[in-house]
Design an enzyme around this catalytic site. Sequence first.
Site, PDB file in Angstrom:
ATOM      1  N   GLU A  36       9.936   0.691 -11.598  1.00 18.43           N
ATOM      2  CA  GLU A  36      10.081  -0.256 -10.486  1.00 18.43           C
ATOM      3  C   GLU A  36      11.212  -1.227 -10.799  1.00 18.43           C
ATOM      4  O   GLU A  36      11.287  -1.770 -11.903  1.00 18.43           O
ATOM      5  CB  GLU A  36       8.762  -1.009 -10.286  1.00 18.43           C
ATOM      6  CG  GLU A  36       8.823  -2.237  -9.393  1.00 18.43           C
ATOM      7  CD  GLU A  36       9.333  -1.943  -7.982  1.00 18.43           C
ATOM      8  OE1 GLU A  36      10.062  -2.803  -7.443  1.00 18.43           O
ATOM      9  OE2 GLU A  36       9.000  -0.876  -7.428  1.00 18.43           O
ATOM     10  N   GLN A  37      12.101  -1.458  -9.814  1.00 18.42           N
ATOM     11  CA  GLN A  37      13.253  -2.320 -10.077  1.00 18.42           C
ATOM     12  C   GLN A  37      12.893  -3.808 -10.115  1.00 18.42           C
ATOM     13  O   GLN A  37      13.569  -4.595 -10.771  1.00 18.42           O
ATOM     14  CB  GLN A  37      14.347  -2.081  -9.056  1.00 18.42           C
ATOM     15  CG  GLN A  37      14.032  -2.518  -7.641  1.00 18.42           C
ATOM     16  CD  GLN A  37      15.225  -2.334  -6.705  1.00 18.42           C
ATOM     17  OE1 GLN A  37      16.311  -1.959  -7.148  1.00 18.42           O
ATOM     18  NE2 GLN A  37      15.010  -2.605  -5.426  1.00 18.42           N
ATOM     19  N   ARG A 110      -0.562  -5.740   3.386  1.00 19.05           N
ATOM     20  CA  ARG A 110       0.191  -4.796   2.550  1.00 19.05           C
ATOM     21  C   ARG A 110      -0.005  -5.092   1.065  1.00 19.05           C
ATOM     22  O   ARG A 110      -0.144  -4.178   0.256  1.00 19.05           O
ATOM     23  CB  ARG A 110       1.685  -4.852   2.872  1.00 19.05           C
ATOM     24  CG  ARG A 110       2.082  -4.332   4.220  1.00 19.05           C
ATOM     25  CD  ARG A 110       3.596  -4.279   4.365  1.00 19.05           C
ATOM     26  NE  ARG A 110       4.154  -3.179   3.622  1.00 19.05           N
ATOM     27  CZ  ARG A 110       4.407  -1.982   4.150  1.00 19.05           C
ATOM     28  NH1 ARG A 110       4.158  -1.733   5.420  1.00 19.05           N
ATOM     29  NH2 ARG A 110       4.919  -1.016   3.406  1.00 19.05           N
ATOM     30  N   TYR A 218      -3.483  -8.263  14.699  1.00 19.85           N
ATOM     31  CA  TYR A 218      -4.767  -7.756  14.197  1.00 19.85           C
ATOM     32  C   TYR A 218      -5.181  -8.557  12.960  1.00 19.85           C
ATOM     33  O   TYR A 218      -4.349  -9.156  12.285  1.00 19.85           O
ATOM     34  CB  TYR A 218      -4.696  -6.261  13.876  1.00 19.85           C
ATOM     35  CG  TYR A 218      -3.582  -5.842  12.942  1.00 19.85           C
ATOM     36  CD1 TYR A 218      -3.719  -5.915  11.550  1.00 19.85           C
ATOM     37  CD2 TYR A 218      -2.382  -5.329  13.456  1.00 19.85           C
ATOM     38  CE1 TYR A 218      -2.707  -5.502  10.713  1.00 19.85           C
ATOM     39  CE2 TYR A 218      -1.372  -4.912  12.618  1.00 19.85           C
ATOM     40  CZ  TYR A 218      -1.536  -4.997  11.243  1.00 19.85           C
ATOM     41  OH  TYR A 218      -0.521  -4.589  10.415  1.00 19.85           O
ATOM     42  N   ASP A 298       9.831   6.736   2.301  1.00 17.63           N
ATOM     43  CA  ASP A 298      11.013   6.250   3.010  1.00 17.63           C
ATOM     44  C   ASP A 298      12.325   6.729   2.393  1.00 17.63           C
ATOM     45  O   ASP A 298      13.357   6.729   3.062  1.00 17.63           O
ATOM     46  CB  ASP A 298      11.007   4.719   3.072  1.00 17.63           C
ATOM     47  CG  ASP A 298      10.078   4.184   4.148  1.00 17.63           C
ATOM     48  OD1 ASP A 298       9.522   4.996   4.923  1.00 17.63           O
ATOM     49  OD2 ASP A 298       9.903   2.949   4.216  1.00 17.63           O
TER      50      ASP A 298
END
Length: 402
Positions: A36-37, A110, A218, A298
């Site tokens: 992970e960067q 998230r 929501y 993605d």
Amino acid sequence: MMNRENKPFIVIGGGIGGLATALGIAETKQYVKVLEQAPEFGEIGAGIQLAANATNVLQRLGVMDKINEIAVFPKRLVLMDAFSGKELSALDLGDVYKERYGAPYVVLHRSDLHKVLAEACESNPFIELVTNQTIIEAEESDGEVTVIASDGSHHSGTAIIGADGLWSNARKLFVEDQPVCSQYVAYRGAIPMEEVTSHGDLDDVYMWIGPNLHLVQYPVRRGELYNQVVVFKSSEYTKENEHTIHWGTPEEMDRIFAGTCELVQNAISFIQRQRRWPMYDRLPIDNWTKGRITLMGDAAHPMLQYLAQGACQALEDAAYLTDMLHKHGQDIEQAFVEYQKERIPRTANVQNSARMWGEIIHNTTDAGILLRDTILLSRTDKDFQFIDEFHGYNKKARESII
């Protein structure tokens, strides 16, 4: 700590898709190193919607119990007219939905989803998480792969999965394309539930639609916060100012949403205005695999948000890739070929469908709006024809493999 004698799969990117892929690979009893960067594993943004094609995967990965503690299970997905305030259509997300697709529809923050996946990876003896790794080079030679980070770190392994998102460096191994700006921007935020002006059932997912604009609302985090996303097309966008802050401004948002109904106006008044998210996708590509290197999420198929399928498709990727690794054992190259053979047509369809549904919900012509609303108003909340191909995938795919 990882057994160094076992050359790991190297996953570039520690987002939702990358972590899910790591958990899937670990399911096959093979070692994984996630690079992970950022200086720590985490997620920015606000809420996320997960349809059954995603929650089927999370059930498989063994993390749904944790997610159930923090998620909200909406009763309905509701389309509203942003100007008249009238309900256009709804979808029942209750028991009928769960029985049809084998898993629930959930909404959550998230960062909460990411934390659950990261903790599952941290506790898995087959997975190592490494931060501060911006990958600048990746190559394969004699059945071994190597990646080099900007700090000079070298990581060797048995295969590479590029899960480094929309602005992927790994994708450059396959194509020299650029993200496509949709000319839409999003403003996101979550407010305490007690500040929300009540309309209908606050457990529902609301999408207020109008010409070149929409608003999504929501609850998240056990119903303690109310997530809101404001999206609109900017008339101030030009190719020259694309990478500046001079289009899609809060002032333009206020102008575009002028005249919307009171409940939408109220939501706009609460939205955080410090940060905007320009909305991009890319065109589908016909190959994302070469030898022992492949892409997912993605990095492979970034899409617009109008079907809420971005993370869902990444989770589908993770599950199907895992299935192919189970099927082919040490023949990683064949596993990757069969993985993309299934996933490229599927994700290209979802990418293109997301663009099309964006045009439908943002329609600007009187004839188009009348036709859309007539179709929506004529359907019942138990009519799943528009979502079957998206939400029903994982149940079907798993049954066909098993």
